[in-house]
Design a protein around this motif. Structure first.
Motif, PDB file in Angstrom:
ATOM      1  N   ALA A   1     130.123 -40.787  12.589  1.00 13.96           N
ATOM      2  CA  ALA A   1     129.142 -41.703  13.175  1.00 13.96           C
ATOM      3  C   ALA A   1     128.621 -41.189  14.516  1.00 13.96           C
ATOM      4  O   ALA A   1     127.406 -41.228  14.781  1.00 13.96           O
ATOM      5  N   SER A   2     129.509 -40.673  15.363  1.00 13.19           N
ATOM      6  CA  SER A   2     129.068 -40.168  16.666  1.00 13.19           C
ATOM      7  C   SER A   2     128.305 -38.860  16.524  1.00 13.19           C
ATOM      8  O   SER A   2     127.409 -38.569  17.321  1.00 13.19           O
ATOM      9  N   HIS A   3     128.648 -38.066  15.518  1.00 14.27           N
ATOM     10  CA  HIS A   3     127.900 -36.839  15.252  1.00 14.27           C
ATOM     11  C   HIS A   3     126.469 -37.179  14.855  1.00 14.27           C
ATOM     12  O   HIS A   3     125.504 -36.621  15.391  1.00 14.27           O
ATOM     13  N   GLU A   4     126.301 -38.117  13.927  1.00 16.58           N
ATOM     14  CA  GLU A   4     124.958 -38.497  13.489  1.00 16.58           C
ATOM     15  C   GLU A   4     124.156 -39.105  14.635  1.00 16.58           C
ATOM     16  O   GLU A   4     122.958 -38.854  14.777  1.00 16.58           O
TER      17      GLU A   4
ATOM     18  N   HIS B   1     122.232 -23.905  10.871  1.00 20.42           N
ATOM     19  CA  HIS B   1     122.704 -25.212  11.316  1.00 20.42           C
ATOM     20  C   HIS B   1     122.967 -26.037  10.063  1.00 20.42           C
ATOM     21  O   HIS B   1     122.045 -26.540   9.424  1.00 20.42           O
ATOM     22  N   GLY B   2     124.237 -26.125   9.669  1.00 23.70           N
ATOM     23  CA  GLY B   2     124.610 -26.920   8.515  1.00 23.70           C
ATOM     24  C   GLY B   2     125.505 -28.070   8.916  1.00 23.70           C
ATOM     25  O   GLY B   2     125.504 -28.507  10.075  1.00 23.70           O
ATOM     26  N   MET B   3     126.257 -28.580   7.981  1.00 19.75           N
ATOM     27  CA  MET B   3     127.230 -29.628   8.292  1.00 19.75           C
ATOM     28  C   MET B   3     128.344 -29.589   7.251  1.00 19.75           C
ATOM     29  O   MET B   3     128.178 -29.037   6.146  1.00 19.75           O
ATOM     30  N   GLU B   4     129.505 -30.137   7.624  1.00 20.95           N
ATOM     31  CA  GLU B   4     130.560 -30.367   6.649  1.00 20.95           C
ATOM     32  C   GLU B   4     130.422 -31.803   6.180  1.00 20.95           C
ATOM     33  O   GLU B   4     130.687 -32.752   6.911  1.00 20.95           O
ATOM     34  N   TRP B   5     129.983 -31.920   4.950  1.00 21.98           N
ATOM     35  CA  TRP B   5     129.645 -33.197   4.333  1.00 21.98           C
ATOM     36  C   TRP B   5     130.897 -33.851   3.767  1.00 21.98           C
ATOM     37  O   TRP B   5     131.640 -33.231   3.009  1.00 21.98           O
ATOM     38  N   ASN B   6     131.145 -35.107   4.148  1.00 24.94           N
ATOM     39  CA  ASN B   6     132.174 -35.924   3.519  1.00 24.94           C
ATOM     40  C   ASN B   6     131.577 -36.472   2.228  1.00 24.94           C
ATOM     41  O   ASN B   6     130.773 -37.409   2.244  1.00 24.94           O
ATOM     42  N   VAL B   7     131.948 -35.876   1.103  1.00 27.12           N
ATOM     43  CA  VAL B   7     131.287 -36.136  -0.175  1.00 27.12           C
ATOM     44  C   VAL B   7     131.758 -37.466  -0.745  1.00 27.12           C
ATOM     45  O   VAL B   7     132.964 -37.683  -0.916  1.00 27.12           O
TER      46      VAL B   7
ATOM     47  N   GLU C   1     123.015 -37.197   6.443  1.00 28.66           N
ATOM     48  CA  GLU C   1     124.310 -37.680   6.913  1.00 28.66           C
ATOM     49  C   GLU C   1     124.358 -39.202   6.908  1.00 28.66           C
ATOM     50  O   GLU C   1     125.342 -39.810   6.465  1.00 28.66           O
ATOM     51  N   ARG C   2     123.305 -39.828   7.389  1.00 30.07           N
ATOM     52  CA  ARG C   2     123.275 -41.283   7.474  1.00 30.07           C
ATOM     53  C   ARG C   2     123.369 -41.930   6.093  1.00 30.07           C
ATOM     54  O   ARG C   2     124.062 -42.934   5.894  1.00 30.07           O
TER      55      ARG C   2
ATOM     56  N   TRP D   1     130.439 -40.167   3.569  1.00 32.08           N
ATOM     57  CA  TRP D   1     131.284 -41.346   3.406  1.00 32.08           C
ATOM     58  C   TRP D   1     131.886 -41.854   4.710  1.00 32.08           C
ATOM     59  O   TRP D   1     132.329 -43.006   4.779  1.00 32.08           O
ATOM     60  N   ARG D   2     131.905 -41.063   5.748  1.00 33.24           N
ATOM     61  CA  ARG D   2     132.372 -41.588   7.025  1.00 33.24           C
ATOM     62  C   ARG D   2     131.386 -42.598   7.610  1.00 33.24           C
ATOM     63  O   ARG D   2     131.752 -43.410   8.465  1.00 33.24           O
ATOM     64  N   LEU D   3     130.154 -42.518   7.172  1.00 30.60           N
ATOM     65  CA  LEU D   3     129.144 -43.433   7.691  1.00 30.60           C
ATOM     66  C   LEU D   3     128.858 -44.592   6.749  1.00 30.60           C
ATOM     67  O   LEU D   3     128.423 -45.658   7.196  1.00 30.60           O
TER      68      LEU D   3
END
Length: 502
Positions: free
Chosen positions: A77-80, A105-111, A135-136, A140-142
């Motif tokens: 959430a804080s990253h987004e 510039h990528g991301m580690e996605w919580n699938v 991400e939003r 799944w963290r969001l």
């Protein structure tokens, strides 16, 4: 080696017959490409569990010969809310300062319904904006979609469709997704791998054959560590049919990859282009002197960024310092037509990849050829039924000390053959039609080996693995908790080459 001795060596290996198999004027498939070392899974201070500035991570990567690097901070959430644009700005500055390094510039996605995956783009307009939007909606963290259930698995597929739409409407040229550390928690089921790949075989192309955090099993960090952090047992979101032994690494490699005839082979037996990589998962790097500074407990939650880490004096080995810098221990080597981001992504997508730990080999070439054609890793060689097919392997063994201070020795290469039998159940975990076809023991700095399959009748695939043999066995052994110094058990693997029979 004298020229006479070299010629006798090549004759003994059968190499002089390869020219005839290739045909006059046909070049080795591997020679068409630049082979570039890199890493698609590394973190910075913009990860809730990271530390390094973008520049610190890049300088460490360059010290170890990295050609390409994707920065993939965790969805959060804080990253987004705070981190995406700040990371983009740091990476733009870094790209100007370090033009020799290809950066993403990528991301580690919580699938949703699973665990983690790497995501990065090619030629994306408003890259930061697309990452934040993705991400939003789909992390799944969001959005609370962590549980392994059909609804969340469908949401993961919706995320892939989101990427497909962005490609179709011209927002980006392409995207890549790799499943990270698939058996660390056993939360990605075989049917999920197949479903994502079936939906978008040009986007979801593979998995980490070996996880990062390889230093976690080193006895220097204290008792109880496991290479890759593979210290878990089945949980409520784990796929029930996975056996207990699946939750450990074998010579540092994930069980899906290391088990001959296991999950990876079951996917290849279906003819799927499902590729492996090997990465650092760099958060806190073993024996590094850079340390995190004291900060308020809510620093990341409020800002999406940890304070800049600083140079210390004492090399760190205690937890959480269990990772390595990109290409310090793990290398993913990609065959690219040019030294560009797009060419590296195309090479990854095509499976032109071999991976290595601890500098076990300096170079590894793997071609399969028949009359009129040749293919390298990730390729598909089409031959007529009854043809002869020849394998050519060239390994340049290490001559320089690795980061641990010694020159590793490749003691054996295995040529593994598996039958391509067609699609099976989406829950398939294994295939019986796989074996080590032949083994080679390199004796010179430049080792060359061949093998010919006569009168081929059915489709098959071939892949290589190699080892230093330090565990006293040439099959990967389960890594012992707290007693698995990664430098003492080194392996390398290639992606497969398919032989299709007409």
């Amino acid at each position: 080696m004298s020229e006479v001795a070299r010629r006798r060596f090549l004759q003994g290996a059968g190499v002089l017959g390869v020219a005839g198999a290739l045909g006059s004027g046909t070049a080795s498939a591997t020679s068409r490409y630049q082979w570039l070392s890199g890493d698609h899974h590394a973190h910075t201070q913009y990860s809730y569990d990271g530390m390094y500035t973008v520049e610190q991570q890049i300088r460490g990567a360059l010290r170890h010969g990295t050609d390409w690097l994707a920065v993939t901070d965790h969805g959060h959430a804080s990253h987004e809310a705070h981190s995406v644009e700040a990371t983009a700005a740091d990476l733009r500055r870094a790209a100007r300062k370090f033009p020799q390094l290809l950066l993403w510039h990528g991301m580690e996605w919580n699938v949703p319904g699973a665990e983690h995956a790497t995501l990065f783009f090619e030629d994306c307009h408003d890259e930061a904006g697309v990452l934040r939007d993705f991400e939003r909606q789909f992390d799944w963290r969001l959005n609370g979609a962590e549980a392994s259930n059909p609804a969340n698995e469908r949401k993961a597929l919706d995320a892939i469709r989101f990427l497909q739409t962005k490609i179709r409407n011209g927002t980006m040229k392409s995207a890549l997704v790799f499943v990270n550390h698939p058996m660390r928690n056993g939360r990605v089921a075989p049917h999920e791998l197949r479903a994502m790949h079936d939906l978008a075989p040009d986007i979801v192309v593979g998995m980490e054959g070996a996880p990062g955090a390889q230093g976690d099993g080193d006895p220097l960090r204290g008792p109880g560590g496991h290479r890759g952090g593979y210290a878990n047992s089945p949980g409520s979101n784990s796929y029930t049919p996975y056996p207990p032994e699946a939750y450990r690494t074998y010579g540092g490699f994930d069980w899906m990859t290391a088990k001959v005839g296991g999950v990876w082979d079951s996917l290849l037996a279906e003819g799927l282009g499902w590729w492996i990589t090997s990465n650092s998962d760099s958060h806190f790097n073993s024996r590094d002197t850079i340390v995190r500074v004291p900060e308020p407990g809510n620093q990341f939650d409020l800002t999406g960024k940890h304070l800049d880490a600083v140079e210390g004096a004492v090399p760190q080995v205690a937890p959480p310092y269990v990772d390595f810098f990109p290409c310090e221990f793990s290398r993913t080597v990609v065959g690219a037509t040019r030294r560009t981001r797009g060419a590296v992504m195309e090479g990854l997508r095509a499976g032109r990849v071999w991976v290595s730990h601890g500098g076990l080999v300096d170079d590894l070439r793997f071609d399969v050829c028949a009359t009129g054609g040749t293919q390298t890793m990730g390729g598909r060689l089409r031959v007529r039924r009854g043809s002869d097919v020849t394998v050519l392997v060239k390994a340049r063994l290490a001559t320089r000390p690795n980061s641990a201070g010694f020159v590793p020795r490749l003691r054996r290469l295995d040529l593994i053959k598996g039958a391509v039998t067609g699609r099976s159940s989406s829950e398939t975990l294994a295939t019986p039609h796989v074996k080590v076809e032949r083994s080679y023991e390199p004796r010179w700095h430049h080792a060359v080996f061949t093998h010919t399959f006569r009168n081929v009748r059915e489709p098959f695939y071939l892949r290589l693995r190699g080892t230093d043999g330090n565990r006293g066995a040439f099959e990967p052994q389960a890594d012992a908790p707290g007693a698995a110094n990664p430098w003492e058990d080194l392996w390398c693997y290639t992606n497969p080459i398919f032989v299709e029979v007409r």
